[in-house]
Design an enzyme around this catalytic site. Structure first.
Site, PDB file in Angstrom:
ATOM      1  N   ARG A   1       0.742  -1.187  -0.125  1.00 22.46           N
ATOM      2  CA  ARG A   1      -0.016   0.020   0.080  1.00 22.46           C
ATOM      3  C   ARG A   1       0.905   1.325  -0.156  1.00 22.46           C
ATOM      4  O   ARG A   1       0.398   2.300  -0.607  1.00 22.46           O
ATOM      5  CB  ARG A   1      -1.005  -0.112   1.163  1.00 22.46           C
ATOM      6  CG  ARG A   1      -1.884  -0.958   0.915  1.00 22.46           C
ATOM      7  CD  ARG A   1      -3.171  -0.829   2.168  1.00 22.46           C
ATOM      8  NE  ARG A   1      -4.288  -1.741   2.013  1.00 22.46           N
ATOM      9  CZ  ARG A   1      -5.236  -1.920   3.087  1.00 22.46           C
ATOM     10  NH1 ARG A   1      -5.081  -1.166   4.171  1.00 22.46           N
ATOM     11  NH2 ARG A   1      -6.182  -2.766   2.580  1.00 22.46           N
TER      12      ARG A   1
ATOM     13  N   LYS B   1     -19.560 -15.906   1.469  1.00 22.89           N
ATOM     14  CA  LYS B   1     -21.052 -15.705   1.603  1.00 22.89           C
ATOM     15  C   LYS B   1     -21.620 -15.165   0.419  1.00 22.89           C
ATOM     16  O   LYS B   1     -21.018 -14.072  -0.301  1.00 22.89           O
ATOM     17  CB  LYS B   1     -21.142 -14.659   2.667  1.00 22.89           C
ATOM     18  CG  LYS B   1     -20.966 -15.227   3.993  1.00 22.89           C
ATOM     19  CD  LYS B   1     -21.309 -14.267   5.122  1.00 22.89           C
ATOM     20  CE  LYS B   1     -20.824 -14.978   6.560  1.00 22.89           C
ATOM     21  NZ  LYS B   1     -21.274 -13.939   7.656  1.00 22.89           N
TER      22      LYS B   1
ATOM     23  N   GLY C   1      -9.378  -6.654  -1.320  1.00 21.90           N
ATOM     24  CA  GLY C   1      -9.691  -7.589  -0.150  1.00 21.90           C
ATOM     25  C   GLY C   1      -9.073  -8.771  -0.191  1.00 21.90           C
ATOM     26  O   GLY C   1      -7.682  -9.142  -0.425  1.00 21.90           O
TER      27      GLY C   1
ATOM     28  N   GLY D   1     -13.573  -3.113   0.498  1.00 21.02           N
ATOM     29  CA  GLY D   1     -14.675  -2.658   0.571  1.00 21.02           C
ATOM     30  C   GLY D   1     -15.402  -1.748  -0.496  1.00 21.02           C
ATOM     31  O   GLY D   1     -16.459  -1.650  -1.051  1.00 21.02           O
TER      32      GLY D   1
END
Length: 394
Positions: A36, A197, A351, A374
Site C-alpha cells: 500500500r 457468503k 480484499g 470494501g
C-alpha cells in the site's frame, strides 16, 4: 466518472495534503507488507519533483477516536522513508500546534506524515471542525486512498469543503481500470465470484448480471447455489435466507444469456482446519458431516477453459479457504491462469483476493489489483463513493 487529477494541477510551492491508505500489516512493530505504501509512491514522488511541500495523512487500525500507542504512525514514517530513499518527518499530532509547526518548517520536496487521523473522533464522524483544521494545513487536497473512498470521513470527504480537491495517480488508475471493465470491456467479459457468503456479493451480482457474458462461481458461496438446485450441502456454510436469490441468479442468467459456470466437483473436509481429512466429491452429492473447502480438479479445469476464451476478467473472492495450503489449489490455479492471459484485461477486486494474488507473487502479472476491499465491492455494486464524489469534476 471524470474527476480532476493531479496530472494537470500546478503544485509548485504549494502545501499539499494527501490522503493515503497506509493501514498496512505490521509484525513486531515493523511493516510486514508495504504494497500500500509503494502504491502511493508515484503521487508522492510527483509532488516532490514539482516542488510541493508534501503532507500525508492516513488512518491505521481502529483506535475509535482515542490515542492508542500501538496505532501510532512512527514505524510507518520510518518504513516510508526507506522506500522513498529520504527521511520522512513524523508529527505526533494531525492537527494543532505540533502539526502546524511541522508544516511551517517544511521545505519544497520534503515529506511529512501526520499522526493517525482516527485518534480524533471527528474523523469518522466527518466533523466539520476537524475537517477544517486538517484543511488549514494545506493549499490543495489530493485523495490517493481508494481503499477508504467508500467512507464519508473528515479526511476523505469533509476536507473537500475547504480545499480544492483532486485525485492522485493511484486513485486515478483505480477509477480508470475499474470503470473500463464495467463501461467498455473487451469481450467476452467474465466475472469470477468467490468467497464465503452470497450476501456479500448480492449487490455486485445484481449490478453485473446485465453487463457480463460469463459468471463463474466458486468458494463457500457455492453451497447456496447447490442448495438452490435442490442438492444437499452437508455441513457447508449455508445462507438459507439467500437460497431464493441464488435461484433468481440462475434464472436471470438463463434469460439474459449469461453463461453460468458452477463447480462440477468440490473438495470437502470434516472440519474447518488446515489438516482436516478431505476428499473430492461430486458437487451435487456432498455427504452429511462434510463441508466445502475448495473447488475440485474438474471444476478448476472447467473454469480455466472458460476463462481462456475471455478478453476481460473481473475476479472477486477466492475459490476456497486459501489460507490453508491444502485448500488453496483452486485459488492458485485461477490466479495462475489469469496471470498467463497476457492478451486479456484482468482485474482483481481487492480484499482477500488481492491478498491471495500477493501471496502467490502474481500482482505484477495482473492488469490491475485494486487496493480497496470494501471500496471496490461498493464500486462494482454501482454505488457512489463519498471520497470520489467529493473530488472536483473535470
Amino acid at each position: 466518472m471524470q474527476k480532476q487529477t493531479l496530472q494537470n494541477t500546478d503544485v509548485h510551492g504549494k502545501r499539499v495534503i494527501v490522503r493515503v491508505d497506509f493501514n498496512v500489516p505490521m509484525s513486531n512493530g515493523k511493516i510486514s507488507d508495504d504494497n500500500r505504501i509503494r502504491a502511493a509512491l508515484p503521487t508522492i514522488q510527483h509532488l516532490r519533483d514539482n516542488g510541493a511541500r508534501v503532507i500525508l495523512c492516513s488512518h491505521f487500525g481502529r483506535p475509535n477516536g482515542i490515542v492508542e500507542e500501538t496505532s501510532r504512525l512512527g514505524p510507518i514514517a520510518e518504513g516510508l522513508g526507506k522506500v522513498l530513499g529520504t527521511p520522512v518527518i513524523y508529527a505526533q499530532e494531525c492537527i494543532g500546534p505540533i502539526a502546524n509547526s511541522a508544516v511551517a518548517a517544511l521545505s519544497p520536496g520534503e515529506v511529512l506524515l501526520l499522526e493517525n487521523v482516527r485518534f480524533h473522533p471527528g474523523e469518522e464522524q466527518n466533523e466539520p471542525a476537524f475537517a477544517k483544521a486538517l484543511a488549514s494545513l494545506a493549499d490543495l487536497y489530493v485523495n490517493d486512498a481508494f481503499g477508504t473512498a467508500h467512507r464519508a470521513h473528515a479526511s476523505t470527504a469533509g476536507i473537500t469543503n475547504y480545499l480544492p480537491a483532486v485525485s492522485g495517480f493511484l486513485m486515478q488508475r483505480e477509477l480508470e481500470m475499474l470503470s473500463s471493465v464495467l463501461d467498455n470491456p473487451r469481450r467476452p467479459l467474465a466475472a469470477v465470484m468467490g468467497g464465503a457468503k452470497v450476501s456479500d456479493k448480492i449487490a455486485v451480482l445484481e449490478n453485473l448480471l446485465g453487463k457480463i457474458d460469463k459468471l463463474i462461481i466458486g468458494g463457500g458461496m457455492v453451497a447456496t447455489f447447490i442448495k438452490a438446485m435442490g442438492a444437499p450441502v452437508g455441513d457447508s456454510l449455508l445462507e438459507v435466507e439467500r437460497v431464493s436469490f441464488a435461484q433468481e441468479v440462475i434464472t436471470r442468467c438463463t434469460h439474459w444469456t449469461v453463461e453460468l459456470v458452477l463447480p462440477q466437483d468440490v473438495v470437502v473436509a470434516r472440519d474447518f482446519s488446515p489438516d482436516a481429512p478431505s476428499q473430492v466429491v461430486n458437487a451435487m452429492e456432498i455427504p452429511d458431516g462434510w463441508r466445502i473447502m475448495d473447488i475440485g480438479p474438474e471444476s478448476a479445469a472447467s473454469f480455466i477453459e472458460e476463462l481462456e476464451t475471455c478478453k476481460s476478467v473481473l475476479w472477486n473472492g477466492p475459490m476456497g479457504v486459501f489460507e490453508f495450503p491444502a485448500f488453496s489449489h483452486g485459488t492458485r490455479l485461477i490466479g495462475q491462469t489469469l496471470a498467463a492471459m497476457t492478451d486479456a484485461v484482468t482485474i482483481v477486486g481487492g480484499g482477500s483476493t488481492a491478498e491471495a494474488v500477493a501471496d502467490l507473487g502474481l500482482v505484477d502479472k495482473m492488469t490491475h489489483v485494486s487496493t480497496g476491499g470494501g471500496a471496490s465491492l461498493e464500486f462494482f455494486e454501482g454505488k457512489e463513493l463519498p471520497g470520489i464524489a467529493a473530488l472536483m469534476d473535470k
